[in-house]
Design a protein around this motif. Structure first.
Motif, PDB file in Angstrom:
ATOM      1  N   ASP A  75       0.843  -1.199   0.000  1.00  0.00           N
ATOM      2  CA  ASP A  75       0.000   0.000   0.000  1.00  0.00           C
ATOM      3  C   ASP A  75       0.877   1.247   0.000  1.00  0.00           C
ATOM      4  O   ASP A  75       0.611   2.207  -0.726  1.00  0.00           O
ATOM      5  N   VAL A  76       1.916   1.220   0.839  1.00  0.00           N
ATOM      6  CA  VAL A  76       2.791   2.375   1.008  1.00  0.00           C
ATOM      7  C   VAL A  76       4.245   1.920   0.949  1.00  0.00           C
ATOM      8  O   VAL A  76       4.625   0.949   1.612  1.00  0.00           O
ATOM      9  N   LEU A  77       5.038   2.622   0.158  1.00  0.00           N
ATOM     10  CA  LEU A  77       6.478   2.385   0.109  1.00  0.00           C
ATOM     11  C   LEU A  77       7.180   3.699   0.457  1.00  0.00           C
ATOM     12  O   LEU A  77       7.007   4.702  -0.245  1.00  0.00           O
ATOM     13  N   VAL A  78       7.942   3.691   1.528  1.00  0.00           N
ATOM     14  CA  VAL A  78       8.646   4.890   1.986  1.00  0.00           C
ATOM     15  C   VAL A  78      10.100   4.813   1.553  1.00  0.00           C
ATOM     16  O   VAL A  78      10.768   3.796   1.760  1.00  0.00           O
ATOM     17  N   ILE A  79      10.595   5.893   0.942  1.00  0.00           N
ATOM     18  CA  ILE A  79      12.014   6.003   0.602  1.00  0.00           C
ATOM     19  C   ILE A  79      12.667   6.899   1.650  1.00  0.00           C
ATOM     20  O   ILE A  79      12.310   8.072   1.782  1.00  0.00           O
ATOM     21  N   GLY A  80      13.620   6.366   2.394  1.00  0.00           N
ATOM     22  CA  GLY A  80      14.316   7.152   3.413  1.00  0.00           C
ATOM     23  C   GLY A  80      14.147   6.565   4.797  1.00  0.00           C
ATOM     24  O   GLY A  80      13.021   6.362   5.255  1.00  0.00           O
ATOM     25  N   GLY A  81      15.296   6.290   5.451  1.00  0.00           N
ATOM     26  CA  GLY A  81      15.269   5.657   6.770  1.00  0.00           C
ATOM     27  C   GLY A  81      15.690   6.571   7.898  1.00  0.00           C
ATOM     28  O   GLY A  81      16.203   6.103   8.920  1.00  0.00           O
ATOM     29  N   GLY A  82      15.480   7.879   7.719  1.00  0.00           N
ATOM     30  CA  GLY A  82      15.709   8.806   8.820  1.00  0.00           C
ATOM     31  C   GLY A  82      14.516   8.821   9.749  1.00  0.00           C
ATOM     32  O   GLY A  82      13.617   7.963   9.662  1.00  0.00           O
ATOM     33  N   ALA A  83      14.467   9.794  10.643  1.00  0.00           N
ATOM     34  CA  ALA A  83      13.380   9.859  11.617  1.00  0.00           C
ATOM     35  C   ALA A  83      12.023   9.985  10.937  1.00  0.00           C
ATOM     36  O   ALA A  83      11.065   9.282  11.286  1.00  0.00           O
ATOM     37  N   THR A  84      11.925  10.861   9.943  1.00  0.00           N
ATOM     38  CA  THR A  84      10.641  11.081   9.279  1.00  0.00           C
ATOM     39  C   THR A  84      10.213   9.865   8.469  1.00  0.00           C
ATOM     40  O   THR A  84       9.050   9.449   8.518  1.00  0.00           O
TER      41      THR A  84
END
Length: 727
Positions: A71-80
């Motif tokens: 459903d959701v793919l997030v790019i970036g493994g920082g806090a946000t």
């Protein structure tokens, strides 16, 4: 009497304005009253089951390859980014996250370590009557309270002193700090208060006494930023998110919408950095949460899109703990160039920063000598003349890149708000940019809300307020006592494990090696003066650490506390990781070199060599030169002009002192600028000159040679432990 009058006058001056802001605060709280009641119950409403343990990285990579469309793919493994993944997965959305480096490897691990609303942003809000700035501070203060609640093992309130050197500033600053308390409302950590000069010096004895009028103390939060970021990522993984570090996005995948004929982002092509394997990850919604790299991902979607981020570099330095009290920070509200400098106790050291200047985006930001000296000069302005602020006492230095949201034509990064924006491109790429560490959760909530609406995803409201992070569930302030009693750990080590891993500290203690000593029973330290133990390296691999840099900078914080200590621990860390990850001898060598390069450039170690390298830096009087030459020739019996390990061993044997050869090698290597295995007379004189000027401190070779000279007469034990000396 004058002090009391000033305080009373302050109350009269600020009364009306305080009432006005109090009214605004109450109005804001009234508007959000219904939302607040919902948020109180949000964490309890999570229906997604949580696993006892998070999957291995290999299992996560497999899930990304085989789980079908997310459903959701997030790019970036920082806090946000990790916050977005946690928010999405706890709403029941099938969630994935990709990070091309390690979790928190960028900006999120290089902060001031504060959880705060932003005193200076409130000042701008009042001065400019800017309601948006006010709302940002209000939101940050609400998030501060939540973060302290959901990860109490990683965070705590910290009193911060604002020294006052002019009478008129006392009512001005008191008014501003009281507004800060009022805006926080019921979530104010502790009420601020005014101190007399004598009381201020009692609490902060290092403070400059001249012209000191008094001080104001207020409270903000402090945390271990990299570990907090990791806790968010691990919590998301336990709830079922497929999260992977060292998974680089190569390009966005697109498909044509049959209804409108438009191209829509439908996933990414990524590469496992560790194996080189490439594969596609499909998703209904792709979220760009890449901090300073926001625009590079946006340009994968549309090459013509204008930039929305203007990066700003912030440099911090770490100094020995004796530069500040163990439980009190310091705020310099108006530096020589208008910036704000914090001077804070952290992990039994002292952290000072930050700077604020435009920069280019890079994965490897480097602290500059100019920024380091700027911070040192500001620190000198506030500390007593009795405290010699030495350049050599800088134990570590780093630069972090803030992803500020700005008009592309703006050049003044200091006037830019740290507020965040959520944008959605024509092809459906959701971008979250700007913001600050403290508000990561609210940023994630806004992002997922926007994603749900834009992509017609089926999910409820956010459930992350009050949702405890990894390690928080069964943590208590006295948990460390059980670690001491049940496992035989040193008290300092037990406290460190409890404050780093929370209730998961027992898992680390269980795998700690027996020391063979009467006490402690278990827990072999990586370096003598820090409480990090070898078992943490084994556990760090389970926490997705895959490089030696991961271990020294983010699983432990050694690189951020003392780069020499980190370098000293590296061989053992690489050996343990090699065993856990089946590294070849060549791979171990590569990891060791990569970690040393990281320390050298990104953590400020390079400055040490720079301080010694220029022979023109030698500024010793003739009598000192002769004295140091005599000491040098005591070791260089053959008048070669240089000394080696054999020369040092010969002198030590003559006075019946034995030091391990590898220790001697490390001692000489600290001074051996051209790395030819020997220390030349000029190098030794450069060292002694740098020590006299305060550019270098704690040199083991200098201490050893001086003590050896005295030992020929007095026969005392020569200390060879690495001191707290800096860069």
């Amino acid at each position: 009497m004058a002090f009391q009058k000033a305080v009373k006058g302050t109350a009269l001056i600020g009364g009306g304005a305080i009432a006005t802001v109090f009214g605004l605060s109450q109005f804001s709280q009234y508007r959000n009253k219904h939302g607040t009641f919902v948020r109180v119950q949000a964490a309890e409403a999570v229906t997604v089951p949580i696993k006892n343990h998070f999957p291995t990285r290999e299992q996560q990579i497999l899930a990304l390859q085989t789980a079908g469309e997310f459903d959701v793919l997030v790019i970036g493994g920082g806090a946000t980014g990790c916050g977005c993944a946690l928010d999405a997965v706890t709403r029941g959305l099938k969630t994935a996250l990709l990070e091309r480096d390690d979790f928190s490897s960028g900006t999120s691990s290089r902060s001031t370590k504060l959880i705060h609303g932003g005193v200076r942003y409130l000042q701008k809000a009042i001065m400019k009557l800017d309601f948006e700035q006010y709302k940002m501070v209000k939101e940050a203060l609400e998030e501060r309270a939540n973060l302290l609640e959901i990860a109490p093992h990683l965070s705590a309130p910290l009193p911060i002193m604002l020294p006052v050197y002019k009478w008129w500033q006392l009512p001005y600053y008191w008014f501003g700090i009281k507004l800060y308390d009022l805006v926080a409302g019921s979530q104010c950590l502790k009420s601020s208060y005014v101190l007399s000069k004598s009381r201020a010096l009692e609490l902060f004895p290092m403070l400059r006494k001249d012209e000191l009028v008094g001080a104001i103390v207020y409270y903000d939060g402090q945390h271990n930023d990299a570990r907090m970021n990791l806790a968010i990522a691990l919590t998301a993984a336990r709830y079922g998110a497929a999260t992977a570090n060292y998974a680089e996005v190569l390009r966005l995948l697109k498909t044509t919408d049959p209804a409108g004929g438009k191209e829509r982002v439908c996933g990414v092509r990524c590469r496992d950095v560790l194996t080189g394997q490439e594969f596609d990850v499909k998703a209904k919604c792709v979220i760009n949460a890449t901090g300073p790299f926001t625009d590079s991902v946006r340009k994968m979607d549309d090459q013509e899109v204008p930039n929305i981020c203007q990066p700003s570099a912030g440099v911090h330095i770490v100094m020995p703990g004796y530069y500040s009290p163990g439980n009190m920070g310091l705020l310099d509200p108006a530096t020589s160039d208008g910036r704000v400098i914090f001077f804070l106790p952290w992990e039994k050291m002292t952290i000072a920063g930050t700077t604020d200047s435009p920069t280019d985006v890079t994965s490897h930001p480097i602290p500059t000598e100019e920024d380091i000296n700027f911070i040192l000069n500001e620190v000198r302005n506030y500390l007593s003349a009795d405290v010699e602020v030495r350049r050599g006492d800088v134990l570590a230095a780093w630069s972090g890149i803030r992803p500020l949201v700005t008009d592309p034509n703006s050049k003044d990064t200091q006037s830019i708000s740290r507020n965040h924006v959520v944008t959605i491109s024509d092809s459906g790429l959701v971008t979250i940019a700007g913001g600050k560490w403290t508000t990561y959760r609210a940023m994630a909530q806004d992002t997922i809300d926007a994603a749900i609406q834009a992509h017609s995803l089926k999910a409820g409201s956010s459930k992350t307020v009050g949702l405890q992070l990894q390690g928080a569930e069964d943590w208590s302030p006295t948990l460390y006592i059980r670690l001491v009693q049940d496992y035989g750990l040193e008290s300092e080590v037990a406290q460190h494990l409890a404050s780093t891993y929370g209730d998961k500290a027992f898992e680390v203690a269980k795998i700690a090696q027996v020391t063979g000593k009467r006490w402690p029973i278990v827990g072999k330290r990586l370096v003598s003066e820090f409480p990090y133990i070898e078992a943490e390296v084994v556990y760090g691999v389970k926490e997705y650490a895959r490089t030696a840099v991961d271990m020294i900078s983010r699983r432990t914080r050694l690189a951020f506390l003392n780069v020499q200590a980190a370098e000293e621990a590296l061989p053992r860390i690489v050996e343990i990781m090699g065993k856990e990850l089946n590294w070849s001898e060549q791979k171990k060598k590569e990891e060791l070199e990569a970690a040393k390069k990281f320390l050298y450039y990104e953590m400020g170690y390079k400055v040490k060599s720079d301080q010694l390298a220029d022979s023109s830096e030698i500024s010793l009087v003739p009598s000192d030169i002769e004295r140091y030459k005599k000491r040098f020739h005591m070791f260089d019996k053959d008048k070669k002009g240089f000394i080696t390990i054999l020369d040092v061993q010969r002198v030590l044997e003559s006075i019946s002192v034995q030091i391990a050869e590898n220790t001697l090698h490390d001692i000489l290597n600290e001074v051996d600028l051209n790395k030819n295995g020997q220390v030349e007379l000029n190098e030794f004189l450069q060292l002694m000159s740098a020590i006299q000027k305060g550019h270098v401190s704690g040199s083991r070779l200098a201490v050893l040679m001086k003590t050896a000279e005295e030992n020929l007469r007095q026969r005392v034990v020569i200390p060879v432990d690495r001191s707290g000396g800096g860069l």
